[in-house]
Design a protein around this motif. Structure first.
Motif, PDB file in Angstrom:
ATOM      1  N   ASP A   1       0.833  -1.121   0.143  1.00  0.00           N
ATOM      2  CA  ASP A   1      -0.111  -0.005  -0.001  1.00  0.00           C
ATOM      3  C   ASP A   1       0.925   1.240  -0.005  1.00  0.00           C
ATOM      4  O   ASP A   1       1.980   1.483   0.323  1.00  0.00           O
ATOM      5  CB  ASP A   1      -0.911   0.016   1.390  1.00  0.00           C
ATOM      6  N   THR A   2       0.539   2.205  -0.690  1.00  0.00           N
ATOM      7  CA  THR A   2       1.130   3.618  -0.702  1.00  0.00           C
ATOM      8  C   THR A   2       0.740   4.423   0.563  1.00  0.00           C
ATOM      9  O   THR A   2       1.634   5.532   0.515  1.00  0.00           O
ATOM     10  CB  THR A   2       0.816   4.301  -1.865  1.00  0.00           C
ATOM     11  N   ASP A   3      -0.100   4.047   1.259  1.00  0.00           N
ATOM     12  CA  ASP A   3      -0.478   4.663   2.525  1.00  0.00           C
ATOM     13  C   ASP A   3       1.088   5.236   3.318  1.00  0.00           C
ATOM     14  O   ASP A   3       1.578   4.274   3.260  1.00  0.00           O
ATOM     15  CB  ASP A   3      -1.412   4.054   3.624  1.00  0.00           C
ATOM     16  N   PRO A   4       1.101   6.417   4.070  1.00  0.00           N
ATOM     17  CA  PRO A   4       2.342   6.791   4.541  1.00  0.00           C
ATOM     18  C   PRO A   4       2.856   5.889   5.705  1.00  0.00           C
ATOM     19  O   PRO A   4       3.815   5.476   6.050  1.00  0.00           O
ATOM     20  CB  PRO A   4       1.960   8.329   5.016  1.00  0.00           C
ATOM     21  N   ALA A   5       1.669   5.448   6.473  1.00  0.00           N
ATOM     22  CA  ALA A   5       1.938   4.386   7.486  1.00  0.00           C
ATOM     23  C   ALA A   5       2.748   3.385   7.205  1.00  0.00           C
ATOM     24  O   ALA A   5       3.299   2.611   7.920  1.00  0.00           O
ATOM     25  CB  ALA A   5       0.835   4.141   8.543  1.00  0.00           C
ATOM     26  N   VAL A   6       2.088   2.887   6.104  1.00  0.00           N
ATOM     27  CA  VAL A   6       2.625   1.554   5.286  1.00  0.00           C
ATOM     28  C   VAL A   6       4.065   1.529   5.122  1.00  0.00           C
ATOM     29  O   VAL A   6       5.105   0.955   5.152  1.00  0.00           O
ATOM     30  CB  VAL A   6       1.785   0.925   4.326  1.00  0.00           C
ATOM     31  N   LYS A   7       4.522   2.885   4.403  1.00  0.00           N
ATOM     32  CA  LYS A   7       5.708   3.256   3.750  1.00  0.00           C
ATOM     33  C   LYS A   7       6.793   3.325   5.050  1.00  0.00           C
ATOM     34  O   LYS A   7       7.828   2.905   4.944  1.00  0.00           O
ATOM     35  CB  LYS A   7       5.500   4.631   3.230  1.00  0.00           C
ATOM     36  N   GLU A   8       6.255   3.487   6.208  1.00  0.00           N
ATOM     37  CA  GLU A   8       7.138   3.740   7.281  1.00  0.00           C
ATOM     38  C   GLU A   8       7.557   2.669   7.818  1.00  0.00           C
ATOM     39  O   GLU A   8       8.633   2.141   8.210  1.00  0.00           O
ATOM     40  CB  GLU A   8       6.397   4.649   8.375  1.00  0.00           C
ATOM     41  N   PHE A   9       6.488   1.593   7.795  1.00  0.00           N
ATOM     42  CA  PHE A   9       6.885   0.215   8.003  1.00  0.00           C
ATOM     43  C   PHE A   9       7.832  -0.277   7.285  1.00  0.00           C
ATOM     44  O   PHE A   9       8.863  -0.965   7.667  1.00  0.00           O
ATOM     45  CB  PHE A   9       5.483  -0.664   8.164  1.00  0.00           C
ATOM     46  N   ARG A  10       7.746  -0.195   5.689  1.00  0.00           N
ATOM     47  CA  ARG A  10       8.876  -0.675   5.007  1.00  0.00           C
ATOM     48  C   ARG A  10      10.202  -0.052   5.075  1.00  0.00           C
ATOM     49  O   ARG A  10      11.003  -0.898   5.206  1.00  0.00           O
ATOM     50  CB  ARG A  10       8.198  -0.439   3.553  1.00  0.00           C
ATOM     51  N   THR A  11      10.072   1.208   5.181  1.00  0.00           N
ATOM     52  CA  THR A  11      11.576   2.114   5.780  1.00  0.00           C
ATOM     53  C   THR A  11      12.025   1.239   6.981  1.00  0.00           C
ATOM     54  O   THR A  11      13.235   1.162   7.019  1.00  0.00           O
ATOM     55  CB  THR A  11      11.133   3.431   5.770  1.00  0.00           C
ATOM     56  N   ALA A  12      11.191   0.999   7.997  1.00  0.00           N
ATOM     57  CA  ALA A  12      11.803   0.857   9.287  1.00  0.00           C
ATOM     58  C   ALA A  12      12.486  -0.922   8.941  1.00  0.00           C
ATOM     59  O   ALA A  12      13.111  -1.090   9.580  1.00  0.00           O
ATOM     60  CB  ALA A  12      10.762   0.752  10.547  1.00  0.00           C
ATOM     61  N   MET A  13      11.583  -1.452   8.349  1.00  0.00           N
ATOM     62  CA  MET A  13      12.167  -3.205   8.158  1.00  0.00           C
ATOM     63  C   MET A  13      13.236  -3.076   7.429  1.00  0.00           C
ATOM     64  O   MET A  13      14.371  -3.800   7.724  1.00  0.00           O
ATOM     65  CB  MET A  13      10.879  -3.728   7.220  1.00  0.00           C
ATOM     66  N   ALA A  14      13.543  -2.045   6.319  1.00  0.00           N
ATOM     67  CA  ALA A  14      14.734  -2.146   5.532  1.00  0.00           C
ATOM     68  C   ALA A  14      15.858  -1.680   6.438  1.00  0.00           C
ATOM     69  O   ALA A  14      17.004  -2.215   6.192  1.00  0.00           O
ATOM     70  CB  ALA A  14      14.542  -1.178   4.437  1.00  0.00           C
ATOM     71  N   LYS A  15      15.605  -0.711   7.565  1.00  0.00           N
ATOM     72  CA  LYS A  15      16.834  -0.092   8.175  1.00  0.00           C
ATOM     73  C   LYS A  15      17.097  -1.128   9.416  1.00  0.00           C
ATOM     74  O   LYS A  15      18.339  -1.367   9.589  1.00  0.00           O
ATOM     75  CB  LYS A  15      16.304   1.068   8.712  1.00  0.00           C
ATOM     76  N   TYR A  16      16.191  -1.643  10.156  1.00  0.00           N
ATOM     77  CA  TYR A  16      16.265  -2.380  11.203  1.00  0.00           C
ATOM     78  C   TYR A  16      16.200  -3.837  11.190  1.00  0.00           C
ATOM     79  O   TYR A  16      16.813  -4.734  11.969  1.00  0.00           O
ATOM     80  CB  TYR A  16      15.252  -1.983  12.318  1.00  0.00           C
ATOM     81  N   GLU A  17      15.478  -4.481  10.185  1.00  0.00           N
ATOM     82  CA  GLU A  17      15.442  -5.826   9.983  1.00  0.00           C
ATOM     83  C   GLU A  17      15.793  -6.211   8.926  1.00  0.00           C
ATOM     84  O   GLU A  17      14.821  -6.964   7.770  1.00  0.00           O
ATOM     85  CB  GLU A  17      14.080  -6.491  10.408  1.00  0.00           C
ATOM     86  N   PRO A  18      16.984  -5.860   8.243  1.00  0.00           N
ATOM     87  CA  PRO A  18      17.260  -6.159   6.815  1.00  0.00           C
ATOM     88  C   PRO A  18      17.299  -7.528   6.304  1.00  0.00           C
ATOM     89  O   PRO A  18      17.831  -8.446   7.302  1.00  0.00           O
ATOM     90  CB  PRO A  18      18.515  -5.518   6.608  1.00  0.00           C
ATOM     91  N   GLY A  19      16.917  -8.005   5.374  1.00  0.00           N
ATOM     92  CA  GLY A  19      16.857  -9.410   5.102  1.00  0.00           C
ATOM     93  C   GLY A  19      15.590 -10.217   5.293  1.00  0.00           C
ATOM     94  O   GLY A  19      15.339 -11.132   4.781  1.00  0.00           O
ATOM     95  N   GLN A  20      14.558  -9.459   6.140  1.00  0.00           N
ATOM     96  CA  GLN A  20      13.552  -9.969   6.431  1.00  0.00           C
ATOM     97  C   GLN A  20      12.376  -9.548   5.350  1.00  0.00           C
ATOM     98  O   GLN A  20      12.469  -8.117   5.343  1.00  0.00           O
ATOM     99  CB  GLN A  20      12.927  -9.615   7.860  1.00  0.00           C
ATOM    100  N   THR A  21      11.466 -10.075   4.789  1.00  0.00           N
ATOM    101  CA  THR A  21      10.276  -9.683   4.172  1.00  0.00           C
ATOM    102  C   THR A  21       9.476  -8.880   4.866  1.00  0.00           C
ATOM    103  O   THR A  21       9.065  -9.054   5.761  1.00  0.00           O
ATOM    104  CB  THR A  21       9.659 -10.677   3.281  1.00  0.00           C
ATOM    105  N   ALA A  22       8.961  -7.571   4.182  1.00  0.00           N
ATOM    106  CA  ALA A  22       8.330  -6.666   4.693  1.00  0.00           C
ATOM    107  C   ALA A  22       6.942  -6.883   4.256  1.00  0.00           C
ATOM    108  O   ALA A  22       6.167  -6.169   3.430  1.00  0.00           O
ATOM    109  CB  ALA A  22       8.621  -5.342   4.168  1.00  0.00           C
ATOM    110  N   GLY A  23       6.288  -8.176   4.802  1.00  0.00           N
ATOM    111  CA  GLY A  23       5.013  -8.612   4.313  1.00  0.00           C
ATOM    112  C   GLY A  23       3.819  -8.769   5.240  1.00  0.00           C
ATOM    113  O   GLY A  23       4.043  -7.825   6.411  1.00  0.00           O
ATOM    114  N   PHE A  24       3.009  -9.208   5.134  1.00  0.00           N
ATOM    115  CA  PHE A  24       1.629  -9.183   5.964  1.00  0.00           C
ATOM    116  C   PHE A  24       1.964  -9.613   7.592  1.00  0.00           C
ATOM    117  O   PHE A  24       1.617  -9.178   8.308  1.00  0.00           O
ATOM    118  CB  PHE A  24       0.616 -10.341   5.517  1.00  0.00           C
ATOM    119  N   LEU A  25       2.665 -10.618   7.682  1.00  0.00           N
ATOM    120  CA  LEU A  25       3.069 -11.268   8.821  1.00  0.00           C
ATOM    121  C   LEU A  25       3.824 -10.227   9.809  1.00  0.00           C
ATOM    122  O   LEU A  25       3.484 -10.159  10.846  1.00  0.00           O
ATOM    123  CB  LEU A  25       3.555 -12.642   8.855  1.00  0.00           C
ATOM    124  N   ALA A  26       4.721  -9.713   9.040  1.00  0.00           N
ATOM    125  CA  ALA A  26       5.655  -8.541   9.695  1.00  0.00           C
ATOM    126  C   ALA A  26       4.887  -7.286   9.952  1.00  0.00           C
ATOM    127  O   ALA A  26       5.167  -6.730  11.419  1.00  0.00           O
ATOM    128  CB  ALA A  26       6.833  -8.371   8.849  1.00  0.00           C
TER     129      ALA A  26
END
Length: 398
Positions: free
Chosen positions: A293-318
């Motif tokens: 989703d392009t929602d800003p709150a979902v974008k924040e999630f994807r950004t944080a996953m890339a920064k703090y949990e690299p290698g983990q998929t930013a998917g539904f369960l995360a």
């Protein structure tokens, strides 16, 4: 309502009453979860075993959120320490872990754990004996919240209500004959039984049948043959993600093309990765917005996953894990003074309009410990789960 508080200590001999009282006061001021500079919480998650595909990403999502808020100062100046222990989805291991988290680690709450039977095994010790709250558990059933149990609060729309949402959606799309394909354990059967009453509420002329499949079946050849023979117009899947993928692949192989719907456990990246193009067009309900989703709150999630949990998929369960962590943080922010088990319990009971931005708005009260009944529609388009519309509340059951 009875107090939901941990025991603060015992009185020693009369000569040291004052000292004991001061020690107990210090413990209360710090809270059970650590000193005043941190909030120590815990969880049991299946990070190994058959359901590790759920536990690992759920853990990663929550870790990403807690790391992000800790980097910005924590919750009201208190850092969050989240101790996670692997229960391999086993109830007995969960009981032992609960004793470690509460008795040894002194956590102030269990937050964002996973598993229905696992949590139930731990309820007597954690909720009843130790008076430590269990918050935002992934799993659960209606008996958890009707009547509400002291210290137990949920953020996940019940599976039964997810079935109601799917039933209405299927009929609204025009299906007059619906087949529910479900695994044979009682938990799946109970969810599958919720489809027919709601479907008939929407359209009394609808026919609903059920087809039971042995749990963890891998050969869906005979199942698809039965579906074809049923001459149904739509299929609803109450299965695990791997089972749903096996169903979809075999349906495509046998040339069966029917509108197919599913509940939230099927709406996972693993379903698409296993079923590949056979998953195209699959419709499901979810507890969070689509991770694409392009929602800003979902974008924040994807950004944080890339920064703090690299290698983990930013998917539904995360995103489930992220949402549960954020809801907890937003509610704890409202606590003035020590963050104790009792303070958290009271804060949840007063929490309304808690908006994580990625899940439904949560509303709790003393008589309502389940924050939402709402779901999000998602559809596989071009190999990616995408959101359709916004969160909505399905028809009432019964």
């Amino acid at each position: 309502m009875r107090k939901f508080r941990r025991a603060a200590g015992t009185t020693a001999v009369l000569a040291v009453v004052a000292l004991t009282a001061n020690a107990c006061a210090d413990q209360d001021s710090a809270g059970a979860g650590g000193d005043s500079s941190e909030i120590h919480i815990g969880a049991w998650l299946p990070t190994t075993g058959a359901t590790a595909s759920y536990g690992v990403p759920q853990k990663a999502g929550a870790e990403a959120y807690f790391k992000m808020i800790n980097a910005s100062g924590g919750i009201n100046g208190r850092k969050v320490r989240w101790t996670v222990k692997d229960n391999a989805a086993d109830p007995q291991q969960t009981v032992q872990i609960a004793r470690e988290l509460v008795g040894q680690d002194k956590v102030v709450a269990i937050v964002n754990a996973n598993g229905t039977s696992q949590a139930e095994a731990a309820f007597p010790f954690v909720l009843n004996q130790s008076k430590v709250p269990i918050l935002n558990e992934v799993g659960g059933n209606e008996s958890w919240f009707k009547p509400p149990r002291p210290g137990l609060f949920g953020t996940q729309t019940l599976y039964e209500d997810q079935a109601a949402a799917i039933a209405a959606w299927t009929v609204q799309d025009g299906a007059k004959k619906v087949l529910v394909v479900h695994s044979d354990p009682a938990a799946f059967v109970n969810v599958a039984k919720q489809v027919e009453p709601v479907a008939k509420k929407v359209d009394p002329s609808v026919e609903v049948d059920r087809l039971t499949v042995k749990y963890q079946t891998t050969d869906y050849t005979p199942v698809i043959s039965k579906v074809k023979a049923a001459k149904t117009q739509a299929v609803i899947l109450i299965l695990t993600s791997p089972e749903a993928a096996a169903f979809l692949k075999e349906a495509k192989l046998q040339g069966l093309s029917l509108p197919t719907y599913a509940y939230a456990p099927v709406a996972a990246e693993s379903t698409v990765s296993l079923a590949k193009d056979a998953a195209e067009g699959l419709k499901a309900v979810q507890l969070v917005k689509a991770p694409s989703d392009t929602d800003p709150a979902v974008k924040e999630f994807r950004t944080a996953m890339a920064k703090y949990e690299p290698g983990q998929t930013a998917g539904f369960l995360a995103l489930w894990g992220w949402s549960n962590a954020k809801v907890f943080a937003e509610i704890v922010k409202t606590i003035k003074g020590p963050v104790t088990a009792d303070a958290i319990d009271k804060a949840y009971e007063k929490a309304t309009k808690v908006d994580s931005g990625v899940s439904p708005v949560m509303n709790f009260s003393p008589s309502n410990h389940l924050g939402t009944r709402s779901v999000q529609r998602v559809v596989v388009k071009n190999g990616i789960w995408t959101s359709e519309g916004d969160f909505y509340t399905p028809p009432k059951r019964g």
